[in-house]
Design a protein around this motif. Structure first.
Motif, PDB file in Angstrom:
ATOM      1  N   ALA A 208       4.731   6.980   5.726  1.00 22.31           N
ATOM      2  CA  ALA A 208       6.335   7.330   6.182  1.00 22.31           C
ATOM      3  C   ALA A 208       7.304   6.973   5.231  1.00 22.31           C
ATOM      4  O   ALA A 208       8.465   7.204   5.189  1.00 22.31           O
ATOM      5  N   ALA A 209       6.994   5.570   4.818  1.00 21.95           N
ATOM      6  CA  ALA A 209       8.040   4.866   3.905  1.00 21.95           C
ATOM      7  C   ALA A 209       8.417   5.719   2.597  1.00 21.95           C
ATOM      8  O   ALA A 209       9.570   5.600   2.266  1.00 21.95           O
ATOM      9  N   LEU A 210       7.734   6.509   2.262  1.00 21.95           N
ATOM     10  CA  LEU A 210       7.777   7.479   1.160  1.00 21.95           C
ATOM     11  C   LEU A 210       8.779   8.547   1.477  1.00 21.95           C
ATOM     12  O   LEU A 210       9.405   9.235   0.584  1.00 21.95           O
ATOM     13  N   ILE A 397     -13.729  16.599  -8.132  1.00 21.71           N
ATOM     14  CA  ILE A 397     -12.132  17.007  -7.453  1.00 21.71           C
ATOM     15  C   ILE A 397     -11.788  15.806  -6.724  1.00 21.71           C
ATOM     16  O   ILE A 397     -10.682  15.369  -7.038  1.00 21.71           O
ATOM     17  N   LYS A 398     -12.515  15.523  -5.618  1.00 13.96           N
ATOM     18  CA  LYS A 398     -11.719  14.364  -4.766  1.00 13.96           C
ATOM     19  C   LYS A 398     -11.742  12.994  -5.208  1.00 13.96           C
ATOM     20  O   LYS A 398     -10.465  12.533  -5.120  1.00 13.96           O
ATOM     21  N   PRO A 399     -12.574  12.346  -5.915  1.00 12.67           N
ATOM     22  CA  PRO A 399     -12.224  11.184  -6.703  1.00 12.67           C
ATOM     23  C   PRO A 399     -11.181  11.331  -7.861  1.00 12.67           C
ATOM     24  O   PRO A 399     -10.342  10.385  -7.757  1.00 12.67           O
ATOM     25  N   PHE A 400     -11.119  12.394  -8.324  1.00 12.67           N
ATOM     26  CA  PHE A 400     -10.028  12.474  -9.224  1.00 12.67           C
ATOM     27  C   PHE A 400      -8.590  12.770  -8.628  1.00 12.67           C
ATOM     28  O   PHE A 400      -7.562  11.903  -8.892  1.00 12.67           O
ATOM     29  N   VAL A 401      -8.368  13.681  -7.332  1.00  7.45           N
ATOM     30  CA  VAL A 401      -7.317  13.449  -6.631  1.00  7.45           C
ATOM     31  C   VAL A 401      -6.847  12.497  -5.946  1.00  7.45           C
ATOM     32  O   VAL A 401      -5.808  11.949  -5.608  1.00  7.45           O
ATOM     33  N   GLU A 402      -7.719  11.811  -5.673  1.00  3.62           N
ATOM     34  CA  GLU A 402      -7.341  10.563  -4.827  1.00  3.62           C
ATOM     35  C   GLU A 402      -6.905   9.320  -5.680  1.00  3.62           C
ATOM     36  O   GLU A 402      -5.832   8.612  -5.262  1.00  3.62           O
ATOM     37  N   GLU A 403      -7.485   9.181  -6.865  1.00  3.78           N
ATOM     38  CA  GLU A 403      -6.969   8.480  -8.112  1.00  3.78           C
ATOM     39  C   GLU A 403      -5.815   8.860  -8.243  1.00  3.78           C
ATOM     40  O   GLU A 403      -4.931   8.027  -8.415  1.00  3.78           O
ATOM     41  N   THR A 404      -5.710   9.960  -8.462  1.00  2.00           N
ATOM     42  CA  THR A 404      -4.128  10.458  -8.949  1.00  2.00           C
ATOM     43  C   THR A 404      -2.951  10.101  -7.805  1.00  2.00           C
ATOM     44  O   THR A 404      -1.759   9.863  -8.314  1.00  2.00           O
ATOM     45  N   TRP A 405      -3.383  10.554  -6.710  1.00  2.00           N
ATOM     46  CA  TRP A 405      -2.488  10.117  -5.610  1.00  2.00           C
ATOM     47  C   TRP A 405      -2.087   8.388  -5.710  1.00  2.00           C
ATOM     48  O   TRP A 405      -0.947   8.025  -5.566  1.00  2.00           O
ATOM     49  N   LEU A 406      -3.012   7.604  -5.890  1.00  2.00           N
ATOM     50  CA  LEU A 406      -2.669   6.182  -6.072  1.00  2.00           C
ATOM     51  C   LEU A 406      -1.520   5.990  -6.990  1.00  2.00           C
ATOM     52  O   LEU A 406      -0.271   4.922  -6.889  1.00  2.00           O
ATOM     53  N   GLY A 407      -1.544   6.649  -8.322  1.00  2.00           N
ATOM     54  CA  GLY A 407      -0.448   6.651  -9.205  1.00  2.00           C
ATOM     55  C   GLY A 407       0.757   7.049  -8.816  1.00  2.00           C
ATOM     56  O   GLY A 407       1.819   6.506  -9.059  1.00  2.00           O
ATOM     57  N   ILE A 408       0.610   8.284  -8.393  1.00  2.00           N
ATOM     58  CA  ILE A 408       1.978   9.142  -7.787  1.00  2.00           C
ATOM     59  C   ILE A 408       2.601   8.239  -6.885  1.00  2.00           C
ATOM     60  O   ILE A 408       3.698   7.978  -6.710  1.00  2.00           O
ATOM     61  N   LYS A 409       1.886   7.674  -5.768  1.00  2.00           N
ATOM     62  CA  LYS A 409       2.571   6.812  -4.785  1.00  2.00           C
ATOM     63  C   LYS A 409       3.088   5.751  -5.306  1.00  2.00           C
ATOM     64  O   LYS A 409       4.264   5.273  -5.114  1.00  2.00           O
TER      65      LYS A 409
END
Length: 419
Positions: A208-210, A397-409
């Motif tokens: 929610a903070a985002l 797919i899943k480990p890549f997108v989960e990792e990517t989300w950490l950087g984007i966030k």
């Protein structure tokens, strides 16, 4: 000597990469240990039959190239002649792609929901499935989600954006704009965009903070015609699909933006993978992104475009090695993303300006967003390599997108803090 070598290689047919089958294609890693060897690779890149997946500027990173059967012997002969170190990464790329296609299809038929409503991260979805998921979210969360058709591709497909808010009704918030899939073969990029959407909408409480002071606008597939073509015809297709000549199709969308268009790193040859287009914004897809960016001028604070592959967080400029005056702000945000990923998973991302870290390429969307649409932060994120590079397995797919989300966030949090 380099010119002689390249002339020899150019006698081979330039039509091989347009075929639908990659049977017998090989993939090599080639290690350039000095400037001469790097220059040789840069000259070889001009050959239309050699598809360089990755050709980094740094000497300590190997180049990766896909080679048709007609050129295996000659290329290896030249590499040995000049004592370049090389390694065979895949000896039959066509067989690999067939296995991956069957695996992806079987996973799509299973349709696992991944604890979400209509998206799976165990298979690569088709464009219609992606749009259907966006529409489903708009129906389910009408107070927080709006889906619009921003325009149509050359072949008539809807380019849909999803606008994600916290539902407070404030239409004047700052905006983070994210897009993906401008290069057709980079399937992991739209998957990454979908994961961001899922986290912001279906995992709203945790994120929610985002969305307190920012809205997010996301275009998950910029180039749907090319994306679909990679699913049905030629897996390694990169460009759009609008005809240029009777035998050459498509433009590199990330060379087609009208900021220093065509000056460097973009081809004038219509069959080339990096073809700049007949004019700036010659493609309906890049016109759509342009109009979205310009509509957000003033409110738009962070433009992020997802690509693959290479573990890079890149910022302007792509047309020159010089840095913009505010490069430290760009660097700070990109490094926040790299640090978050490194801390969580150990994956290392290289951070820097596009030209200085990777290669010069004018006409990119990130330069345009930064210089013309006035987004103070504009970053290209090159996701990790999977499979032989552009072909992650379904299990990745899943480990890549989960990792990517950490950087984007982490990058989004830094932008929200700064602006």
């Amino acid at each position: 000597m380099i010119l002689k070598v390249c002339t020899l290689l150019l006698v081979f047919s330039a039509a091989a990469l347009a075929g639908e089958s990659y049977d017998g294609y090989k993939i090599y890693d080639i290690n350039a240990r000095n400037d001469f060897e790097k220059q040789l690779l840069l000259h070889l890149q001009n050959n239309a039959d050699l598809d360089f997946f990755d050709l980094p500027r740094a000497l300590n990173k190997p180049a990766r190239v896909m080679v048709p059967p007609s050129m295996h012997v000659e290329l290896e002969k030249i590499l040995r002649q000049f004592h370049l170190q090389f390694e065979l990464v895949n000896d039959d790329f066509g067989a690999t792609l067939k296995r991956q296609q069957l695996e992806n299809q079987s996973q799509r038929l299973i349709v696992p929901r991944d604890q979400s409503r209509g998206v799976s991260f165990t298979a690569f979805l088709r464009h219609a499935e992606i749009n259907a998921y966006l529409d489903e979210l708009a129906r389910t969360y009408p107070s927080r989600v709006t889906v619009q058709v921003a325009g149509k591709s050359y072949e008539g497909r809807d380019l849909k954006t999803i606008t994600i808010t916290n539902g407070d009704g404030n239409a004047n918030k700052n905006v983070i704009f994210l897009d993906a899939g401008i290069h057709a073969r980079e399937w992991i990029a739209p998957a990454g965009a979908l994961y961001v959407i899922q986290q912001l909408v279906e995992n709203f409480v945790s994120n929610a903070a985002l969305l307190k002071n920012y809205d997010w606008v996301i275009l998950p597939v910029v180039n749907p015609d090319g994306y679909e073509y990679t699913h049905t015809n030629t897996r390694m297709w990169r460009k759009t699909r609008k005809p240029v000549t009777s035998s050459c199709y498509g433009t590199d969308g990330n060379r087609n933006f009208d900021y220093h268009w065509g000056e460097v790193g973009a081809s004038t040859l219509s069959c080339a993978d990096t073809y700049r287009g007949q004019s700036a914004f010659s493609e309906p897809e890049t016109q759509i992104v342009r109009d979205l960016l310009l509509s957000l001028t003033g409110r738009g604070k962070f433009y992020l475009t997802l690509h693959s592959y290479g573990n890079y967080l890149l910022y302007p400029w792509g047309w020159t090695s010089e840095l913009p005056s505010s490069w430290t702000d760009l660097d700070e945000v990109a490094k926040a993303g790299a640090a978050a990923i490194k801390s969580a998973t150990g994956t290392a991302y290289t951070v820097g300006s596009s030209t200085n870290v990777l290669y010069a390429a004018a006409g990119g969307s990130d330069d345009y967003a930064f210089a013309v649409a006035k987004f103070p932060i504009s970053i290209t994120m090159e996701l990790p390599a999977g499979g032989s590079g552009f072909d992650p397995t379904t299990a990745q797919i899943k480990p890549f997108v989960e990792e990517t989300w950490l950087g984007i966030k982490a990058m989004a949090e830094k932008v929200i803090q700064k602006y």
